[in-house]
Enzyme design. Structure first.
Site, PDB file in Angstrom:
ATOM      1  N   GLY A 221       1.966   2.571   5.395  1.00 48.06           N
ATOM      2  CA  GLY A 221       3.120   1.722   5.726  1.00 48.06           C
ATOM      3  C   GLY A 221       3.736   2.132   7.063  1.00 48.06           C
ATOM      4  O   GLY A 221       4.122   1.288   7.879  1.00 48.06           O
TER       5      GLY A 221
ATOM      6  N   GLY B  41       0.836  -1.206   0.000  1.00 51.22           N
ATOM      7  CA  GLY B  41       0.000   0.000   0.000  1.00 51.22           C
ATOM      8  C   GLY B  41       0.862   1.244   0.000  1.00 51.22           C
ATOM      9  O   GLY B  41       2.004   1.230  -0.467  1.00 51.22           O
ATOM     10  N   SER B  42       0.306   2.300   0.563  1.00 52.87           N
ATOM     11  CA  SER B  42       0.980   3.593   0.470  1.00 52.87           C
ATOM     12  C   SER B  42       2.036   3.756   1.569  1.00 52.87           C
ATOM     13  O   SER B  42       2.007   3.070   2.598  1.00 52.87           O
ATOM     14  CB  SER B  42      -0.056   4.710   0.599  1.00 52.87           C
TER      15      SER B  42
ATOM     16  N   CYS C 237       1.653   0.284  -9.143  1.00 50.37           N
ATOM     17  CA  CYS C 237       2.739   0.783  -8.299  1.00 50.37           C
ATOM     18  C   CYS C 237       4.035   0.967  -9.066  1.00 50.37           C
ATOM     19  O   CYS C 237       4.834   1.828  -8.731  1.00 50.37           O
ATOM     20  CB  CYS C 237       2.960  -0.167  -7.128  1.00 50.37           C
TER      21      CYS C 237
ATOM     22  N   ALA D 220       2.306   6.294   3.543  1.00 53.58           N
ATOM     23  CA  ALA D 220       1.703   6.835   4.773  1.00 53.58           C
ATOM     24  C   ALA D 220       1.154   5.710   5.649  1.00 53.58           C
ATOM     25  O   ALA D 220       1.406   5.676   6.864  1.00 53.58           O
ATOM     26  CB  ALA D 220       0.590   7.818   4.409  1.00 53.58           C
TER      27      ALA D 220
ATOM     28  N   GLU E 190       5.568  -3.288   0.952  1.00 55.20           N
ATOM     29  CA  GLU E 190       5.616  -3.110  -0.509  1.00 55.20           C
ATOM     30  C   GLU E 190       4.911  -1.796  -0.786  1.00 55.20           C
ATOM     31  O   GLU E 190       3.679  -1.733  -0.823  1.00 55.20           O
ATOM     32  CB  GLU E 190       4.894  -4.284  -1.200  1.00 55.20           C
TER      33      GLU E 190
HETATM   34  P1  NAD Z   1      -3.444   2.265   1.243  1.00 55.02           P
HETATM   35  O1  NAD Z   1      -2.135   2.380   1.938  1.00 55.02           O
HETATM   36  O2  NAD Z   1      -4.423   3.365   1.375  1.00 55.02           O
HETATM   37  O3  NAD Z   1      -4.214   0.928   1.683  1.00 55.02           O
HETATM   38  C1  NAD Z   1      -3.584  -0.329   1.794  1.00 55.02           C
HETATM   39  C2  NAD Z   1      -4.269  -1.142   2.884  1.00 55.02           C
HETATM   40  O4  NAD Z   1      -4.185  -0.451   4.120  1.00 55.02           O
HETATM   41  C3  NAD Z   1      -5.744  -1.409   2.633  1.00 55.02           C
HETATM   42  O5  NAD Z   1      -6.019  -2.761   2.954  1.00 55.02           O
HETATM   43  C4  NAD Z   1      -6.448  -0.467   3.582  1.00 55.02           C
HETATM   44  O6  NAD Z   1      -7.677  -0.957   4.034  1.00 55.02           O
HETATM   45  C5  NAD Z   1      -5.467  -0.377   4.738  1.00 55.02           C
HETATM   46  N1  NAD Z   1      -5.589   0.890   5.479  1.00 55.02           N
HETATM   47  C6  NAD Z   1      -6.093   2.061   5.045  1.00 55.02           C
HETATM   48  N2  NAD Z   1      -6.044   3.001   6.019  1.00 55.02           N
HETATM   49  C7  NAD Z   1      -5.508   2.390   7.095  1.00 55.02           C
HETATM   50  C8  NAD Z   1      -5.180   2.829   8.420  1.00 55.02           C
HETATM   51  N3  NAD Z   1      -5.400   4.080   8.820  1.00 55.02           N
HETATM   52  N4  NAD Z   1      -4.624   1.941   9.269  1.00 55.02           N
HETATM   53  C9  NAD Z   1      -4.362   0.693   8.870  1.00 55.02           C
HETATM   54  N5  NAD Z   1      -4.646   0.221   7.631  1.00 55.02           N
HETATM   55  C10 NAD Z   1      -5.207   1.054   6.751  1.00 55.02           C
HETATM   56  O7  NAD Z   1      -3.049   2.033  -0.279  1.00 55.02           O
HETATM   57  P2  NAD Z   1      -4.001   1.998  -1.539  1.00 55.02           P
HETATM   58  O8  NAD Z   1      -4.540   3.365  -1.802  1.00 55.02           O
HETATM   59  O9  NAD Z   1      -4.960   0.865  -1.414  1.00 55.02           O
HETATM   60  O10 NAD Z   1      -2.944   1.600  -2.682  1.00 55.02           O
HETATM   61  C11 NAD Z   1      -2.167   2.544  -3.334  1.00 55.02           C
HETATM   62  C12 NAD Z   1      -0.732   2.535  -2.854  1.00 55.02           C
HETATM   63  O11 NAD Z   1      -0.224   1.235  -2.816  1.00 55.02           O
HETATM   64  C13 NAD Z   1       0.198   3.302  -3.784  1.00 55.02           C
HETATM   65  O12 NAD Z   1       1.106   4.056  -3.030  1.00 55.02           O
HETATM   66  C14 NAD Z   1       0.932   2.213  -4.533  1.00 55.02           C
HETATM   67  O13 NAD Z   1       2.177   2.543  -5.052  1.00 55.02           O
HETATM   68  C15 NAD Z   1       1.034   1.167  -3.493  1.00 55.02           C
HETATM   69  N6  NAD Z   1       1.208  -0.149  -4.095  1.00 55.02           N
HETATM   70  C16 NAD Z   1       2.395  -0.784  -3.964  1.00 55.02           C
HETATM   71  C17 NAD Z   1       2.577  -2.011  -4.572  1.00 55.02           C
HETATM   72  C18 NAD Z   1       3.862  -2.769  -4.455  1.00 55.02           C
HETATM   73  O14 NAD Z   1       3.879  -3.935  -4.812  1.00 55.02           O
HETATM   74  N7  NAD Z   1       4.928  -2.181  -3.961  1.00 55.02           N
HETATM   75  C19 NAD Z   1       1.543  -2.587  -5.296  1.00 55.02           C
HETATM   76  C20 NAD Z   1       0.347  -1.899  -5.403  1.00 55.02           C
HETATM   77  C21 NAD Z   1       0.179  -0.675  -4.796  1.00 55.02           C
END
Ligand code: NAD
Length: 456
Positions: free
Chosen positions: A193, A188-189, A244, A191, A210
């Site tokens: 992370g 995910g993102s 990503c 932030a 990731e």
């Molecule tokens: P996100 O970080 O918003 O969400 C990821 C996960 O975190 C989701 O399951 C969500 O429910 C959970 N989440 C959301 N808010 C939370 C909180 N406050 N506390 C705990 N968990 C929480 O990311 P997104 O918008 O779903 O995805 C986009 C991001 O992911 C982009 O930055 C992209 O580059 C990255 N990404 C990375 C890869 C990789 O393989 N490196 C692959 C795909 C996406």
């Protein structure tokens, strides 16, 4: 106890029975996962279409097909990966035998984003199963159709004692992160992370992160501009830029900028026709919030192609921007949408300098046939992964670990790297009692010290 902590406790009890350890259980679960995808491919495609407007072809290429190849690769190597690995034992510990025994970590948490909502839940799961773990899956609530489908399919196909899906948004995730896991695999993102790593620290739980970032793409003057533009347009507009490792921005050698942009325009039209809105192969932005964010970035440059948007259907045309200020928002945040800023450089040193002055990206792309430039850019830049004369495709090589560096993430997976990520490498030395050299025991003497120096 809440329902959620009950679930984690139930998985921990199953893990303690050691049922997930035998190779037969791991193989069986991987076969079930394969059957789940094969028997439900059309339902999966429908869910992906409802969430992101993905075409069946794209769904197969980047989601179901990728997961199936990973399962095949894992099944064919699993036996070898599970074997203890012998390493040499120095003279001082002879007679003795040293081995590395891979052992499962326990109960792992897999948290996934919405952009590849099948692939990014199931590919880490393959590694978790292969290494003999129990797993909690937390799909993204934003890709709700796919999350709901996985929430029905996983319990129907997979061992419920070992693999569970927990649905929900930030509140559920927060509660989930309060539990003790043996590993957290988060995609995910940046932030979120940080939130995940902070929560993991309370239990000293190791994490794989990731994350994302701004992956640059260098177009050097000597490359085949037509092929380069086609590949860049494909990688950028795949999933409408919500990838990503999409090329986030282009750094093109000044002299070939206009020719490259012409080729990009031609590729966009060849892929999606004159009106990409009418193309069944061009996906949509996942929701209004992301639509507003990405559409807002278009104003940061001069539109060299595309630029049309339609909020009602969350459509943003494949868009190329020129005249972008490096300080503009579009160059300060991960774009994660179909907007491609084109910046120029004069010398390759200047391009390298631009990249190294910024956070280390998840991927770096370079188009050139010049060996010295390939070597220079690989040696002087740092990125999670890289492709020379292509984009995105390094992710499809099962023997290449996939992961970030610096702010683009930590740890890696795919193939053997997944197995290693979800295993503990236990170091085991086996000695015999038949021979007990007394050198290390007190009382010490000058002779013993001399012998010690010789051994060490
Ligand atoms: P996100 O970080 O918003 O969400 C990821 C996960 O975190 C989701 O399951 C969500 O429910 C959970 N989440 C959301 N808010 C939370 C909180 N406050 N506390 C705990 N968990 C929480 O990311 P997104 O918008 O779903 O995805 C986009 C991001 O992911 C982009 O930055 C992209 O580059 C990255 N990404 C990375 C890869 C990789 O393989 N490196 C692959 C795909 C996406």
């Amino acid at each position: 106890m809440t329902q959620l902590s009950d679930s984690v406790a139930a998985l921990r009890s199953s893990f303690d029975t050691r049922k997930t350890r035998p190779e037969a259980w791991r193989r069986g679960q991987l076969q079930r996962l394969k059957a789940m995808i094969e028997e439900n491919e059309s339902a999966i495609n429908q869910a992906l279409h409802a969430d992101l407007g993905k075409s069946g072809f794209e769904a197969r290429m980047t989601e179901t097909g990728t997961v199936l190849s990973e399962i095949r690769h894992t099944l064919s190597h699993l036996k070898g990966w599970m074997k203890p690995r012998k390493v040499s034992t120095p003279l001082a510990n002879q007679p003795g035998r040293s081995r590395i025994l891979p052992e499962p970590l326990g109960v792992v948490l897999i948290m996934s984003p919405w952009n590849y909502p099948v692939n990014l839940v199931l590919t880490p799961l393959i590694g978790a199963i292969a290494a003999g773990n129990c797993a909690v899956l937390k799909p993204s609530e934003i890709s709700s159709n796919t999350a709901e489908l996985l929430g029905r399919l996983i319990p129907a196909y997979m061992d419920p004692d070992a693999i569970r899906v927990i649905q929900g948004g930030p509140e559920t995730s927060t509660e989930l992160l309060e539990q003790r896991f043996d590993h957290i695999f988060f995609t995910g993102s940046e932030a979120i992370g940080k939130i995940v790593m902070t929560a993991a620290a309370k239990h000293l739980t190791p994490v794989t992160l990731e994350l994302g970032g701004k992956s640059p793409c260098i177009i050097h003057e000597d490359c085949d501009l037509e092929v380069a533009a086609r590949r860049v347009a494909w990688g950028k507009f795949l999933n409408a830029g919500q990838t990503c490792i999409a090329p986030d921005y282009v750094l093109v050698q000044e002299k070939v900028r206009d020719a490259f942009i012409d080729q990009l325009r031609a590729s966009i039209e060849a892929f999606f026709g004159e009106d990409p809105k009418a193309s069944p192969d061009y996906p949509r932005i996942v929701n209004e919030r992301h639509f507003d964010r990405v559409a807002g970035l278009i104003a940061d440059g001069d539109i060299a192609a595309g630029g049309e948007t339609d909020r009602d259907i969350k459509f943003i045309a494949p868009t190329i921007l020129t005249g972008v200020d490096p300080e503009a928002k579009v160059m300060q945040q991960e774009i994660f949408g179909p907007v491609l800023p084109i910046m120029t450089y004069r010398s390759i040193d200047e391009a390298v300098g631009f990249i190294t002055a910024r956070p280390r990206p998840l991927a770096l792309y370079l188009f050139t046939n010049a060996q010295d430039i390939q070597d220079q850019v690989m040696a002087q830049t740092s990125s999670g992964g890289a492709c020379i004369n292509d984009v995105v495709m390094h992710l499809a090589i099962p023997e290449l670990p996939f992961g970030g560096v610096g702010t683009s993430g930590m740890g890696a997976y795919h193939g053997r790297a997944s197995f290693d990520t979800f295993s503990h490498a236990k170091a085991v030395l086996t000695k015999t009692s038949h021979l007990d050299v007394k050198l290390r025991y007190p009382p010490f003497s000058k002779i013993k010290l001399r012998l010690l120096k010789w051994f060490q």
